[in-house]
Design a protein around this motif. Sequence first.
Motif, short mmCIF file in Angstrom:
data_model
loop_
_atom_site.label_atom_id
_atom_site.label_comp_id
_atom_site.label_asym_id
_atom_site.label_seq_id
_atom_site.Cartn_x
_atom_site.Cartn_y
_atom_site.Cartn_z
N THR A 49 1.78 5.31 1.44
CA THR A 49 1.50 6.35 2.11
C THR A 49 2.41 7.54 1.76
O THR A 49 3.59 7.28 1.42
N ARG A 101 -7.80 -4.58 3.47
CA ARG A 101 -7.55 -3.80 4.37
C ARG A 101 -6.45 -4.58 5.24
O ARG A 101 -6.82 -5.51 5.54
N SER A 154 -6.28 1.01 4.12
CA SER A 154 -6.80 0.63 2.90
C SER A 154 -5.75 0.11 1.87
O SER A 154 -4.44 0.56 1.93
N GLU A 155 -5.99 -0.94 1.10
CA GLU A 155 -5.12 -1.28 0.10
C GLU A 155 -4.69 -0.16 -1.00
O GLU A 155 -3.71 -0.06 -1.49
N SER A 156 -5.52 0.59 -1.37
CA SER A 156 -5.57 1.70 -2.33
C SER A 156 -4.30 2.73 -1.49
O SER A 156 -3.89 3.57 -2.36
N GLY A 157 -4.35 2.51 -0.23
CA GLY A 157 -3.56 3.71 0.43
C GLY A 157 -4.41 5.11 0.67
O GLY A 157 -3.58 6.02 1.04
N PHE A 214 0.81 -1.20 -0.11
CA PHE A 214 0.00 0.05 0.02
C PHE A 214 0.98 1.15 0.02
O PHE A 214 2.05 1.17 0.15
N THR A 249 -5.14 -9.25 7.44
CA THR A 249 -5.63 -8.76 6.22
C THR A 249 -7.02 -9.29 6.16
O THR A 249 -7.28 -10.55 6.26
N PRO A 285 5.63 3.30 -1.58
CA PRO A 285 5.07 1.84 -1.39
C PRO A 285 5.45 1.22 -0.25
O PRO A 285 6.64 1.26 0.27
#
Length: 163
Positions: free
Chosen positions: A18, A85, A109-112, A16, A77, A22
């Motif tokens: 932030t 998530r 979240s996986e999408s970040g 993910f 997870t 990655p």
Amino acid sequence: LVGDAATVPLPEGFGFLTYGSPWNELTISANGYLRPGATDGSFSVNAAIPSVLEPNGLVAPAWDDWDPTGGALSYRTVGSAPNRRFVVEWRNVTFFSDTGRATFGVIISESGSEIVLEYGSLSGTGSRGEGATVGIEKYDGRTGLQYSYAEPTLSSGWAITFR
């Protein structure tokens, strides 16, 4: 994860982002934070966010001197791609030098695109963030969003969402 100042490096399962960077593995600290990479050492003395001093790249629901002995620290997870998530929970941990006990966690979240800090039961002195750092920080330590630093701003049943 047991013991004061313990850490555990682990692959988090899906990668993910932030601050556009990655994360493919991370370290969870008994002291109320997680950070990217497989790192040694758990920092029990917290600082304001952002700070170029180690540790950097934090997701800190309650960075302070916690001891999980008698409590639990767990992760998993949940969900299915592309909406997974990663969840980390510090359950019934003890504030090292006081009477406080707390249950709190992080959901990424996986999408970040979303990081949620959640607070369950917070009881006793030290559990409401009186000495804690709460926030998120970029890996270089120069950018971050701090919710609080050494202030009793946390309450049972609360959540803080970073988008």
